[in-house]
Design a protein around this motif. Structure first.
Motif, PDB file in Angstrom:
ATOM      1  N   GLU A  39      47.133  41.268  43.512  1.00  0.00           N
ATOM      2  CA  GLU A  39      48.103  40.268  43.807  1.00  0.00           C
ATOM      3  C   GLU A  39      48.675  40.459  45.091  1.00  0.00           C
ATOM      4  O   GLU A  39      48.919  41.104  45.530  1.00  0.00           O
ATOM      5  N   ARG A  65      38.821  37.475  42.097  1.00  0.00           N
ATOM      6  CA  ARG A  65      40.170  37.036  41.691  1.00  0.00           C
ATOM      7  C   ARG A  65      41.286  37.872  42.778  1.00  0.00           C
ATOM      8  O   ARG A  65      40.533  38.768  43.288  1.00  0.00           O
ATOM      9  N   HIS A  78      38.708  32.071  41.299  1.00  0.00           N
ATOM     10  CA  HIS A  78      37.832  31.706  39.598  1.00  0.00           C
ATOM     11  C   HIS A  78      36.766  31.571  39.872  1.00  0.00           C
ATOM     12  O   HIS A  78      36.297  31.734  39.193  1.00  0.00           O
ATOM     13  N   LEU A  88      44.219  30.238  43.844  1.00  0.00           N
ATOM     14  CA  LEU A  88      43.394  31.005  42.540  1.00  0.00           C
ATOM     15  C   LEU A  88      42.401  30.585  42.259  1.00  0.00           C
ATOM     16  O   LEU A  88      41.244  31.278  42.154  1.00  0.00           O
TER      17      LEU A  88
END
Ligand code: NAP
Length: 484
Positions: free
Chosen positions: A481, A478, A473, A469
């Motif tokens: 999902e 991002r 970041h 992640l």
């Protein structure tokens, strides 16, 4: 809309490993579906070949059972299974010995298209190619289909290319990557090259970054010994994710022809930068509540093999400099999902109030589940209340667009086998492409081996290690999902 079935010439297709898992799950049920679609001409035959002794009838029964297991009930019936079975034959053969080769030579006809599918372990690819040549089984027009893995590094891939080249010309060799047979993957080319809408924006000036995710829920159960020598980088990135990256990043070929397309893919691979350690995250899944972990299936209790990998990849060419491609793949993740996400940049200037909400366009190309694409565009939120903006999907899910015909879209293996019979290599990897992919992969693997990097443990059912992640970041981005 009626799906178009392109006729093919009559053929003899020999499947080495015709009783194995891949043949039973994918190749033979796929051939049955093509048979039902009217694409197996009069006299075309499928010959199973493996060491075990079977009669033709026993092989036919095995195939009929596979069809019942792997073709949905509404898409099969006893009469067509019986008719298809009549096209099947079996030869007991040893890829490493003399057994069965003369019998196969007698059976395979010279006056039809000959195709030989190597659906056996990679250690046998060379043996089979050499014996086909020695027994004069394959004519100049014959095709061979080689399964993955194609080598485990540059050296072994070169050696395998050389062995195959001793008996076959490059235009006879079909190195299969079933990802290329997926409807959406080919649609990516159609969307890019058959519309004026995307191509002018398809570059670093308008695209912020690209994400490619191939997430699996399965563990390495039953394949621990193989996987320990492979890992996610060799098993998935060097082939499947690399092919998806190439099709996303390549220049428009001058025509849709095998070498024109493969030349452009090769240029992308050659333009990939080496990947520094800080742009690589490797993971290995830990134990679930039943104590099942990666290590539980490994032969080495201290295995450092990665079941997950995420990479930030830069392409050093005019089109892509400054637009990273983030790749990730792993086992025992939250959901089974493969997609390419193209994140466009924000508009250079917003005329709307700051709090109106503004969204960058995102094109999602879904390979599984529900093959399809959607493009998120920003519109005004309907109703009173001033100029509020929302993003909505322009959905191109094939199941909706094609209606009942969607279920008839051939599966990747069906399409690719028919391409072999037609002699179309566009969706198969060329030898130099595979070698270039290993040339990029090898130093990455050597790098972490020399550094002695340990993979990070991640929870089964999660999205992989936290560090993956962070890879985005830290660039103020991002991951999409991982979801069902
Ligand atoms: P498998 O289930 O182990 O089947 C192997 C087949 O090869 C069997 O039919 C076996 O039958 C035959 N065989 C083994 N040694 C032989 C020899 N010396 N001479 C002739 N036949 C021999 O393997 P698989 O899973 O089907 O995989 C086949 C290939 O496809 C592998 O390269 C694999 O990496 C690749 N692949 C598989 C999958 C998958 O989903 N299974 C996916 C992608 C790629 P006998 O023992 O009777 O000889």
């Amino acid at each position: 809309m009626v799906s178009r079935v392109i006729p093919v010439e009559s053929f003899d297709l020999v499947i080495f490993g015709g009783t194995g898992d891949l043949a039973r799950r994918k190749i033979l049920p796929g051939l049955y579906r093509r048979f039902c679609a009217g694409q197996m001409p009069e006299g075309a035959r499928v010959i199973g070949a493996a060491r075990a002794d079977h009669t033709d009838d026993e092989f036919r029964k095995l195939v009929a059972d596979s069809i019942k297991e792997f073709v949905p009930a509404g898409r099969r019936d006893a009469a067509t299974i019986k008719d298809f079975a009549e096209r099947l034959h079996y030869v007991s053969i040893d890829a490493r010995g003399d057994k069965g080769w003369s019998a196969l030579a007698k059976l395979v006809r010279k006056d039809v298209i000959q195709a030989f599918y190597f659906s056996v372990g990679p250690g046998l690819f060379g043996d089979i190619a050499t014996r086909l040549h020695k027994h004069k089984l394959a004519g100049n027009e014959a095709r061979i289909v080689v399964e993955k893995p194609f080598g485990r590094d540059l050296e072994s891939a070169k050696a395998l290319n050389a062995v195959l080249a001793d008996s076959f010309d490059e235009n006879q060799i079909y190195r299969i990557d079933h990802y290329l047979g997926k409807e959406t993957v080919q649609n990516l080319m159609a969307v890019r090259f058959a519309n004026v809408l995307f191509e002018p924006l398809w570059n670093a000036q308008y695209i912020d970054h690209v994400q490619i995710t191939v997430a699996e829920t399965v563990s390495v159960e039953g394949r621990g010994a193989y996987y320990d020598k492979s890992g996610a980088m060799r098993d998935m990135v060097q082939n499947h994710l690399m092919q998806l990256l190439c099709l996303t990043a390549m220049e428009p070929p001058s025509k849709f022809d095998p070498d024109a397309v493969r030349d452009e893919k090769l240029k992308v691979i050659r333009a990939l930068d080496p990947v520094p350690a800080e742009n690589i995250v490797r993971g290995q899944y830990g134990a679930d509540k039943d104590g099942d972990s990666y290590i539980a299936h490994s032969e080495n209790p201290a295995s450092k093999t990665e079941s997950f990998i995420a990479l930030k990849v830069d392409i050093s060419n005019w089109r892509w400099k400054g637009t990273p491609f983030y790749l990730r793949t792993g086992k025992r993740l939250k959901a089974r999902m493969s997609e390419i996400i193209v994140h466009f940049k924000e508009t250079p200037h917003s005329i709307f109030e700051e709090d109106a909400g503004s969204h960058a366009n995102v094109l999602t190309i879904r390979l599984q589940p529900d093959e399809g694409m959607d493009l998120r565009v920003t519109i005004k939120e309907p109703g009173p209340g001033g100029m509020r903006l929302v993003d909505v999907p322009l959905d191109m899910t094939f199941a909706d667009a094609l209606g009942p015909d969607a279920e008839d879209v051939p599966d990747a293996y069906e399409r690719l086998i028919m391409d072999v019979i037609r002699g179309n290599q566009t969706l198969f990897m060329r030898g130099d492409e595979v070698e270039a992919a290993w040339s990029w992969t090898d130093p990455i693997i050597e790098g972490w081996q020399q550094r002695g990097d340990q993979p990070k443990t991640y929870e089964p059912g999660s999205s992989g290690p936290e560090d993956a992640l962070m890879l985005l970041h830290r660039d103020a981005r991002r991951w999409r999902e991982i979801r069902k």
